[in-house]
Design an enzyme around this catalytic site. Structure first.
Site, PDB file in Angstrom:
ATOM      1  N   ASP A  90       0.814  -1.149  -0.046  1.00  0.00           N
ATOM      2  CA  ASP A  90       0.114   0.135  -0.028  1.00  0.00           C
ATOM      3  C   ASP A  90       0.792   1.472  -0.102  1.00  0.00           C
ATOM      4  O   ASP A  90       2.028   1.178   0.071  1.00  0.00           O
ATOM      5  CB  ASP A  90      -0.827   0.251   1.065  1.00  0.00           C
ATOM      6  CG  ASP A  90      -0.017  -0.064   2.339  1.00  0.00           C
ATOM      7  OD1 ASP A  90       0.012  -1.302   3.136  1.00  0.00           O
ATOM      8  OD2 ASP A  90       0.356   0.996   2.986  1.00  0.00           O
ATOM      9  N   ASP A 116       0.424   3.674   2.253  1.00  0.00           N
ATOM     10  CA  ASP A 116       0.251   4.190   3.636  1.00  0.00           C
ATOM     11  C   ASP A 116      -0.836   5.149   3.253  1.00  0.00           C
ATOM     12  O   ASP A 116      -2.013   4.866   2.618  1.00  0.00           O
ATOM     13  CB  ASP A 116       1.479   4.729   4.443  1.00  0.00           C
ATOM     14  CG  ASP A 116       1.257   4.819   5.799  1.00  0.00           C
ATOM     15  OD1 ASP A 116       0.764   4.070   6.290  1.00  0.00           O
ATOM     16  OD2 ASP A 116       1.685   6.046   6.223  1.00  0.00           O
TER      17      ASP A 116
HETATM   18  N1  LIG Z   1       1.190   1.432   5.756  1.00  0.00           N
HETATM   19  C1  LIG Z   1       1.659   0.441   6.582  1.00  0.00           C
HETATM   20  N2  LIG Z   1       2.086   0.778   7.970  1.00  0.00           N
HETATM   21  C2  LIG Z   1       2.605   0.086   8.765  1.00  0.00           C
HETATM   22  N3  LIG Z   1       2.573  -1.227   8.494  1.00  0.00           N
HETATM   23  C3  LIG Z   1       2.349  -1.780   7.318  1.00  0.00           C
HETATM   24  N4  LIG Z   1       2.494  -3.161   6.823  1.00  0.00           N
HETATM   25  C4  LIG Z   1       1.872  -2.965   5.589  1.00  0.00           C
HETATM   26  N5  LIG Z   1       1.603  -1.562   5.378  1.00  0.00           N
HETATM   27  C5  LIG Z   1       1.842  -0.926   6.391  1.00  0.00           C
END
Ligand SMILES: Nc1ncnc2[nH]cnc12
Ligand SMILES: CSC[C@H]1O[C@H](OP(=O)(O)O)[C@H](O)[C@@H]1O
Length: 286
Positions: free
Chosen positions: A208, A210
Site C-alpha cells: 500500500d 500508507d
Molecule cells: N502502511 C503500513 N504501515 C505500517 N505497517 C504496514 N504494513 C503494511 N503496510 C503498512
C-alpha cells in the site's frame, strides 16, 4: 560453515514455505515463547527453518511478538542467517504496491519492546551502523528478481509501534525524515539479530501507499489481499535464494559482532543472564 537459512514470515505468510521433509521441532527459549511452531526442512538439500512472526492464524500483534524468543530459538536451531519477509507500506512514489524492497536502513519509532538480549549485569554494545547484511540482502534481491518481482535495492524502513496505521501528519513526517517504507516489525528484530551474530535482511513486499497521498488510506484488508497475491512469489524467491547459496558459507562480519562489545567485567557479570545467553553469546562468554 554451511548455510542454514532462518526465515521469519510476516503478514500473509503464516502458512510457511514449501520445504522438503518439513517437521515441527520443539525448541524453547529462556527469553520467552516464540510466535509459533518452529518448522525445519530442506530446499535443494539445504536446511531452512521457518517461524511465522504473528503465529498460526495471525494471533499476535506487532507489539506482542516475542522478538527475542524468535531470534533466540533460530540461533538455538543452528541458523546461520535470517531473512525476514514483511508486508510494508510505501512512502515513495516509485515503490509501488506489488514491488519488493531489499531494506538497508531503519528508523525505530517502536516503544516499550524488549530491544536487547543484554541488560543489567551483562552490558553489550554492538554496532548497528549497517543493520542489514549486504550479502544476504543482495542474494534475496537477486532471487526475487529471478522470480519475476520488481525489486528496489535499498530503502529506509521506519518501524512504528502500531497496531494502528499512521496519521497523515505522521506519514508525511516520515517521508521528510527520509523513510521510504513503513512497517511494524523489523525493529527490534534487526537489533536482536545483530546481537545474536545472525546476518539479517528484510525483503519487504509493498502492499500500500500508507496515507501520505491525498485521499488515500491503508486498510488491513488491502495489505492481506496484496500479500495473498504475492505469497507464491515470496515462496519462489526463498526457493531460488536457497538454491543459489554456495555449498560452503564464507564468514560474515556479523558472525563476530559481539567481539569487543561486552563491557561488563567478568567479575561483575550476572551469572543467570550469562546462562540465558548461552546460544546468543556463548561464543564470547565461554
Ligand atoms: N502502511 C503500513 N504501515 C505500517 N505497517 C504496514 N504494513 C503494511 N503496510 C503498512
Ligand atoms: C496486517 S497489516 C500490518 C502488519 O503487517 C506487517 O506485518 P509483518 O511485518 O509481520 O509482515 C506490519 O509490520 C504489521 O505488523
Amino acid at each position: 560453515m554451511i548455510w542454514h537459512l532462518g526465515v521469519i514470515g510476516g503478514s500473509g505468510l503464516a502458512e510457511g514455505l514449501d520445504l522438503d521433509d518439513a517437521q515441527e521441532i520443539a525448541v524453547s527459549s529462556p527469553f520467552g515463547t516464540p510466535s509459533g511452531p518452529v518448522i525445519t526442512g530442506k530446499i535443494a538439500g539445504k536446511r531452512v527453518t521457518f517461524i511465522a512472526r504473528h503465529g498460526k492464524g495471525h494471533r499476535l500483534t506487532p507489539s506482542a511478538v516475542d522478538y527475542r524468543a524468535n531470534i533466540d530459538v533460530l540461533k538455538r536451531c543452528g541458523v546461520t542467517d535470517v531473512l525476514s519477509l514483511s508486508a510494508i507500506g510505501s512512502l515513495a512514489e516509485d515503490m509501488a504496491p506489488g514491488h519488493f524492497v531489499a531494506v538497508d536502513q531503519f528508523i525505530d519509532r517502536t516503544q516499550g519492546r524488549c530491544g536487547s538480549f543484554f541488560g543489567e549485569g551483562l552490558v553489550a554494545h554492538v554496532s548497528l551502523a549497517d543493520p542489514v547484511c549486504a550479502r544476504l540482502s543482495k542474494l534475496a534481491a537477486d532471487a526475487a528478481e529471478a522470480s519475476g518481482a520488481t525489486v528496489h535495492r535499498g530503502g529506509c524502513y521506519i518501524a512504528i509501534e502500531g497496531p494502528q496505521f499512521s496519521t497523515r501528519a505522521e506519514s508525511r513526517l516520515y517521508r521528510q525524515w527520509g523513510a521510504q517504507v513503513i512497517g511494524m516489525t523489523a525493529m527490534p528484530e534487526a537489533r536482536l539479530g545483530r546481537e545474536a551474530e545472525l546476518p539479517y535482511a528484510v525483503l519487504g513486499m509493498v502492499t500500500d501507499y500508507d496515507c501520505w497521498r491525498d485521499g488515500e488510506a491503508v486498510a488491513a484488508s488491502e495489505v492481506f489481499a496484496v500479500m495473498k497475491a504475492n505469497a507464491a512469489l515470496a515462496r519462489e524467491t526463498v526457493r531460488k535464494l536457497v538454491v543459489s547459496l554456495p555449498k560452503k558459507r564464507s564468514a560474515s562480519p556479523v558472525d563476530t559482532a559481539l567481539d569487543g562489545a561486552i563491557v561488563t567485567a567478568p567479575g561483575a557479570r550476572d551469572g543467570n543472564l550469562a546462562a540465558m545467553l548461552d546460544a546468543v553469546a556463548g561464543r564470547v562468554l565461554r
